[in-house]
Design a protein around this motif. Structure first.
Motif, PDB file in Angstrom:
ATOM      1  N   LEU A   6       0.876  -1.171   0.000  1.00  0.00           N
ATOM      2  CA  LEU A   6       0.000   0.000   0.000  1.00  0.00           C
ATOM      3  C   LEU A   6       0.917   1.225   0.000  1.00  0.00           C
ATOM      4  O   LEU A   6       1.729   1.394   0.902  1.00  0.00           O
ATOM      5  CB  LEU A   6      -0.892  -0.004   1.239  1.00  0.00           C
ATOM      6  N   ARG A   7       0.799   2.008  -1.045  1.00  0.00           N
ATOM      7  CA  ARG A   7       1.635   3.202  -1.178  1.00  0.00           C
ATOM      8  C   ARG A   7       0.870   4.426  -0.763  1.00  0.00           C
ATOM      9  O   ARG A   7      -0.233   4.669  -1.248  1.00  0.00           O
ATOM     10  CB  ARG A   7       1.998   3.391  -2.640  1.00  0.00           C
ATOM     11  N   ILE A   8       1.476   5.215   0.108  1.00  0.00           N
ATOM     12  CA  ILE A   8       0.887   6.485   0.520  1.00  0.00           C
ATOM     13  C   ILE A   8       1.645   7.579  -0.211  1.00  0.00           C
ATOM     14  O   ILE A   8       2.854   7.717  -0.032  1.00  0.00           O
ATOM     15  CB  ILE A   8       1.034   6.666   2.043  1.00  0.00           C
ATOM     16  N   ILE A  39      -5.282   2.801   6.618  1.00  0.00           N
ATOM     17  CA  ILE A  39      -4.127   3.136   5.778  1.00  0.00           C
ATOM     18  C   ILE A  39      -2.829   3.081   6.583  1.00  0.00           C
ATOM     19  O   ILE A  39      -1.783   2.678   6.070  1.00  0.00           O
ATOM     20  CB  ILE A  39      -4.315   4.539   5.156  1.00  0.00           C
ATOM     21  N   TYR A 200      -7.516  11.387   2.360  1.00  0.00           N
ATOM     22  CA  TYR A 200      -6.944  10.226   1.684  1.00  0.00           C
ATOM     23  C   TYR A 200      -7.299  10.203   0.196  1.00  0.00           C
ATOM     24  O   TYR A 200      -7.006   9.248  -0.507  1.00  0.00           O
ATOM     25  CB  TYR A 200      -7.386   8.943   2.405  1.00  0.00           C
ATOM     26  N   ILE A 216      -3.715   6.994  -2.378  1.00  0.00           N
ATOM     27  CA  ILE A 216      -3.398   5.630  -1.951  1.00  0.00           C
ATOM     28  C   ILE A 216      -3.395   4.699  -3.159  1.00  0.00           C
ATOM     29  O   ILE A 216      -4.283   4.772  -4.017  1.00  0.00           O
ATOM     30  CB  ILE A 216      -4.449   5.105  -0.936  1.00  0.00           C
ATOM     31  N   ARG A 335       3.141  -1.127   4.192  1.00  0.00           N
ATOM     32  CA  ARG A 335       2.869   0.296   3.985  1.00  0.00           C
ATOM     33  C   ARG A 335       4.165   0.986   3.562  1.00  0.00           C
ATOM     34  O   ARG A 335       5.212   0.744   4.173  1.00  0.00           O
ATOM     35  CB  ARG A 335       2.357   0.948   5.265  1.00  0.00           C
TER      36      ARG A 335
END
Ligand SMILES: *Cc1c(COP(=O)(O)O)cnc(C)c1O
Length: 338
Positions: A6-8, A39, A200, A216, A335
């Motif tokens: 999961l890329r923020i 997240i 988000y 995201i 993450r």
């Protein structure tokens, strides 16, 4: 090494904060409860805390507040769920700010010298006093919550009731009731907005007037590819039977990761930016997709959420809301802040 990431996108989250600030004209209380909607509350709060537009964070319970303090968050942390007897010491030790919504919360805080905020129920039917004015020198803020931001008439009634309550207090530093969808009312007497979802990059409704960037991205690896003949059943309960020779990929992402089972045979994932259909029932750790005609190989990535589809879009197909889909995301997804 990781099979699901999961890329923020830091810049996009920050842009969203700036857009919300510009639109509302008010600093933000960033809602990062439930691990920032699945997240990751620590990475999200760390990347927000040096922004001037962010005044405070909001979490649901004292444990979530402690976690943020331990991770180095210095700004104010509001605990929306109030304070129960036995929790009051943690509020002092970790400098948390309780949102008081019941006399029992005030009792738990007797002789505890910390700032508090008081919540009013103007039509949510959940937490909050109805109209009793609390006399307490520790009060630094009051808040309320809109139950149905898309119902303009009802929201205006809630805003009007809240306005009457606010008038009863003097010297407040915090007055807030607007959530992501609620910012459209630009409540003139409020000092802050209290937003989660929009940070988000998820729009609370179509035509949302604040420009948001999807922040995201979730992808997972293909762990098997094989050709199956016509008439071959796929996954538990054989809910899909191939109608032609089909190249079937297995993606390392299932309902335990947050891809709800109700998306089986309905939704699409993305391979190199192109939609690939989910075949058969989503299983706990794996999901089958139709890769017919694609050069796909074991080890390639498949997009689940990102530029091509939002949480909101997937949630609609699953018959739920993005909040539920997001908070189902598993901790086993790596993450990564980029
Ligand atoms: C979760 C929550 C919010 C944030 O709502 P969004 O729709 O995510 O902006 C605001 N206020 C309260 C009281 C909440 O529980």
């Amino acid at each position: 090494m990781w099979r699901a990431i999961l890329r923020i996108k830091k810049d996009h989250i920050r842009k969203n904060v700036e857009s919300l600030y510009k639109y509302s004209g008010k600093p933000l209380i960033a809602v990062v409860k439930a691990d920032a909607y699945g997240i990751g509350a620590i990475p999200i709060s760390l990347l927000l805390q040096d922004m001037e537009e962010i005044s405070a964070f909001a979490v649901a319970c004292v444990e979530e507040g402690i976690e943020l303090r331990k991770a180095g968050i210095k700004k104010k942390i509001l605990v929306l769920g109030g304070v129960l007897k036995g929790e009051e010491k943690a509020f002092i030790e970790y400098k948390l700010t309780p949102v008081v919504s019941h006399m029992e919360h005030l009792k738990a805080l007797e002789n505890i010298p910390i700032p508090i905020q008081v919540k009013y129920d103007t039509g949510m039917g959940r937490l909050g006093f109805l109209e009793e004015v609390i006399e307490d020198e520790r009060i630094e803020g009051v808040l309320s919550h809109l139950s149905t931001p898309l119902d303009e008439n009802f929201s205006r009634l809630q805003i009007d009731s809240f306005k009457e309550i606010v008038k009863m207090y003097k010297g407040l530093k915090y007055i807030h009731m607007e959530s992501s969808a609620g910012v459209i009312y630009r409540v003139p007497f409020a000092s802050h907005i209290r937003v989660g979802l929009a940070l988000y990059g998820e729009k609370p409704f179509q035509d949302y007037p604040v420009e948001l960037k999807p922040a995201i991205e979730i992808r997972a690896k293909i762990i098997s590819v094989k050709n199956l003949p016509t008439g071959f059943p796929i996954s538990y309960s054989k809910s899909y039977i191939t109608e032609k020779p089909t190249k079937v990929g297995v993606v390392a992402f299932g309902y335990a990761d947050g891809l709800m089972k109700s998306l089986s045979n309905k939704a699409y994932l993305y391979y190199k930016g192109e939609p690939v259909k989910i075949l058969g029932n989503i299983t706990m750790d794996m999901t089958m997709i139709d890769l017919t005609g694609k050069e796909a190989q074991v080890g390639d990535w498949v997009g689940i959420v990102g530029e091509n589809q939002s949480f909101t879009f997937l949630a609609k197909i699953a018959g739920t809301i993005p909040y539920e889909l997001m908070t189902n995301l598993s901790s086993r997804i790596k993450r990564e802040v980029v």
